[in-house]
Design a protein around this motif. Structure first.
Motif, PDB file in Angstrom:
ATOM      1  N   ALA A 208       0.842  -1.197   0.000  1.00 33.33           N
ATOM      2  CA  ALA A 208       0.000   0.000   0.000  1.00 33.33           C
ATOM      3  C   ALA A 208       0.875   1.245   0.000  1.00 33.33           C
ATOM      4  CB  ALA A 208      -0.938  -0.003   1.202  1.00 33.33           C
ATOM      5  N   HIS A 209       0.255   2.387  -0.232  1.00 33.78           N
ATOM      6  CA  HIS A 209       0.976   3.655  -0.334  1.00 33.78           C
ATOM      7  C   HIS A 209       0.195   4.734   0.417  1.00 33.78           C
ATOM      8  CE1 HIS A 209       3.418   1.808  -3.551  1.00 33.78           C
ATOM      9  NE2 HIS A 209       2.273   1.232  -3.878  1.00 33.78           N
ATOM     10  N   TYR A 210       0.907   5.506   1.231  1.00 29.33           N
ATOM     11  CA  TYR A 210       0.257   6.501   2.085  1.00 29.33           C
ATOM     12  C   TYR A 210      -0.206   7.704   1.268  1.00 29.33           C
ATOM     13  CZ  TYR A 210      -0.494   9.805   5.910  1.00 29.33           C
ATOM     14  OH  TYR A 210      -1.043  10.716   6.783  1.00 29.33           O
ATOM     15  N   ASN A 211      -1.470   8.055   1.445  1.00 30.87           N
ATOM     16  CA  ASN A 211      -2.037   9.233   0.789  1.00 30.87           C
ATOM     17  C   ASN A 211      -3.193   9.738   1.647  1.00 30.87           C
ATOM     18  OD1 ASN A 211      -3.400  11.106  -0.948  1.00 30.87           O
ATOM     19  ND2 ASN A 211      -2.459  10.116  -2.708  1.00 30.87           N
ATOM     20  N   PRO A 212      -3.012  10.851   2.366  1.00 30.45           N
ATOM     21  CA  PRO A 212      -4.056  11.340   3.281  1.00 30.45           C
ATOM     22  C   PRO A 212      -5.292  11.881   2.586  1.00 30.45           C
ATOM     23  CG  PRO A 212      -2.260  12.922   3.132  1.00 30.45           C
ATOM     24  CD  PRO A 212      -1.815  11.708   2.373  1.00 30.45           C
ATOM     25  N   TYR A 213      -5.272  11.983   1.265  1.00 27.53           N
ATOM     26  CA  TYR A 213      -6.435  12.487   0.543  1.00 27.53           C
ATOM     27  C   TYR A 213      -7.356  11.360   0.065  1.00 27.53           C
ATOM     28  CZ  TYR A 213      -3.919  16.904   0.454  1.00 27.53           C
ATOM     29  OH  TYR A 213      -3.259  18.059   0.821  1.00 27.53           O
ATOM     30  N   PHE A 214      -6.951  10.115   0.263  1.00 27.80           N
ATOM     31  CA  PHE A 214      -7.785   8.988  -0.157  1.00 27.80           C
ATOM     32  C   PHE A 214      -9.036   8.959   0.709  1.00 27.80           C
ATOM     33  CE2 PHE A 214      -8.501   4.216  -0.309  1.00 27.80           C
ATOM     34  CZ  PHE A 214      -9.103   4.262  -1.558  1.00 27.80           C
ATOM     35  N   HIS A 215     -10.193   8.720   0.082  1.00 21.91           N
ATOM     36  CA  HIS A 215     -11.478   8.887   0.783  1.00 21.91           C
ATOM     37  C   HIS A 215     -11.855   7.721   1.685  1.00 21.91           C
ATOM     38  CE1 HIS A 215     -13.997   6.029  -1.620  1.00 21.91           C
ATOM     39  NE2 HIS A 215     -12.946   6.124  -2.406  1.00 21.91           N
ATOM     40  N   ALA A 216     -11.155   6.578   1.588  1.00 27.53           N
ATOM     41  CA  ALA A 216     -11.577   5.399   2.340  1.00 27.53           C
ATOM     42  C   ALA A 216     -10.570   4.915   3.365  1.00 27.53           C
ATOM     43  CB  ALA A 216     -11.900   4.259   1.373  1.00 27.53           C
ATOM     44  N   ALA A 217      -9.339   5.371   3.295  1.00 32.00           N
ATOM     45  CA  ALA A 217      -8.299   4.940   4.227  1.00 32.00           C
ATOM     46  C   ALA A 217      -7.123   5.899   4.109  1.00 32.00           C
ATOM     47  CB  ALA A 217      -7.859   3.508   3.934  1.00 32.00           C
ATOM     48  N   ALA A 218      -6.083   5.646   4.902  1.00 32.83           N
ATOM     49  CA  ALA A 218      -4.899   6.499   4.821  1.00 32.83           C
ATOM     50  C   ALA A 218      -3.892   5.981   3.811  1.00 32.83           C
ATOM     51  CB  ALA A 218      -4.245   6.612   6.201  1.00 32.83           C
TER      52      ALA A 218
END
Length: 294
Positions: A208-218
């Motif tokens: 997985a890859h971290y992205n705080p703008y993803f609407h369902a998870a971090a």
């Protein structure tokens, strides 16, 4: 009646101002995560609100920038189409981007689609024609998931409308008057440009890859898809991630709502009609009741 309205109006204004003040206090600074994302609290996604951008199609008189849409199509074709389909968009609609009929035919011929059955009852492949739709890069959803760490990439036909992020009170009230309808493109742009290193102590699942703008998870399965210099534009536009993200977001908005300009023109004419109709009704009422006793 006037007394009732006069008594309710101050309460409504006070409630609105109080909610606005609460929202301002609770709003994160510099895009940081809100207070309820602190350790031990229930997270609310996206961790960061989408970054609002300026779009030519925003507002009651918005319109699509055809040059930007053509650049967005190039980004989709060279980057996104390797994983994402656009099964609801036919090639023939590309003439709305400023392409000639011959250019649309040549573009469609770059793809192969399955057709049939033929006289022998068998399916066969052929070059696409303008009446065909953008094909999927995978034969089925299971194959798509198997090639992407178990998560099938979503279809992009309506993604700009399907990924609208809800805005809480009182912003959604203000949006009614400002005609803000660009939450989907803002979200796509923010997601494409929002890959970050995870904060200290945050465990990113394997693959997985971290992205705080993803609407369902971090974090989610899609790796960062864009990098500077990845796509070369024919019109000399900057070959940067920021430009790529804006262009493909605009293109996906067009794919989701190709008749946006016509809708806004019709809506404007309807509002003009209603305004004139209201004036005529008022003048008619004045004329009918002018000589009557009240």
């Amino acid at each position: 009646m006037k007394t009732l309205v006069a008594s309710i109006l101050p309460l409504a204004v006070a409630a609105l101002l109080g909610s606005a003040a609460f929202a301002e206090e609770a709003a994160p600074a510099n895009g940081a995560a809100p207070a309820h994302h602190e350790e031990g609290a229930t997270p609310h996604y996206p961790l960061k609100e989408p970054k609002e951008q300026e779009w030519t199609f925003a507002g009651p008189f918005g319109h699509y920038d055809k040059a930007q849409l053509q650049r967005g199509l190039k980004v989709y074709t060279e980057v996104c189409s390797a994983c994402h389909s656009m099964s609801l968009v036919p090639f023939r609609m590309l003439d709305e981007l400023g392409y000639s009929e011959a250019q649309v035919k040549a573009f469609a011929a770059n793809y192969e689609v399955q057709d049939g059955p033929n006289a022998a009852g068998e399916m066969f492949s052929r070059k696409a024609v303008p009446s065909d739709h953008f094909p999927s890069p995978f034969p089925n959803a299971e194959a798509a998931a198997a090639s992407n760490n178990g998560a099938a990439p979503p279809d992009f036909s309506l993604i700009a409308k399907a990924r609208e992020v809800e805005r809480g009170f009182p912003r959604f009230v203000v949006d009614i008057f400002t005609q803000y309808q660009e939450s989907g493109p803002d979200y796509i742009y923010s997601l494409l440009t929002g890959y970050e290193e995870p904060p200290a102590g945050f465990q990113v699942p394997q693959g997985a890859h971290y992205n705080p703008y993803f609407h369902a998870a971090a974090a989610f399965a899609m790796p960062k898809p864009l990098s500077d210099g990845q796509v070369t534009y024919d019109d000399g536009a900057p070959a940067t991630v920021d430009q790529y993200a804006k262009d493909v977001s605009s293109f996906l908005m067009w794919a989701a709502e190709p008749h946006l300009e016509e809708r806004k023109r019709t809506g404007f004419m309807v509002m003009i009609f209603l305004a004139i109709f209201t004036v005529l009704i008022y003048l008619t009422k004045r004329s009918v009741y002018a000589n009557k006793e009240h």
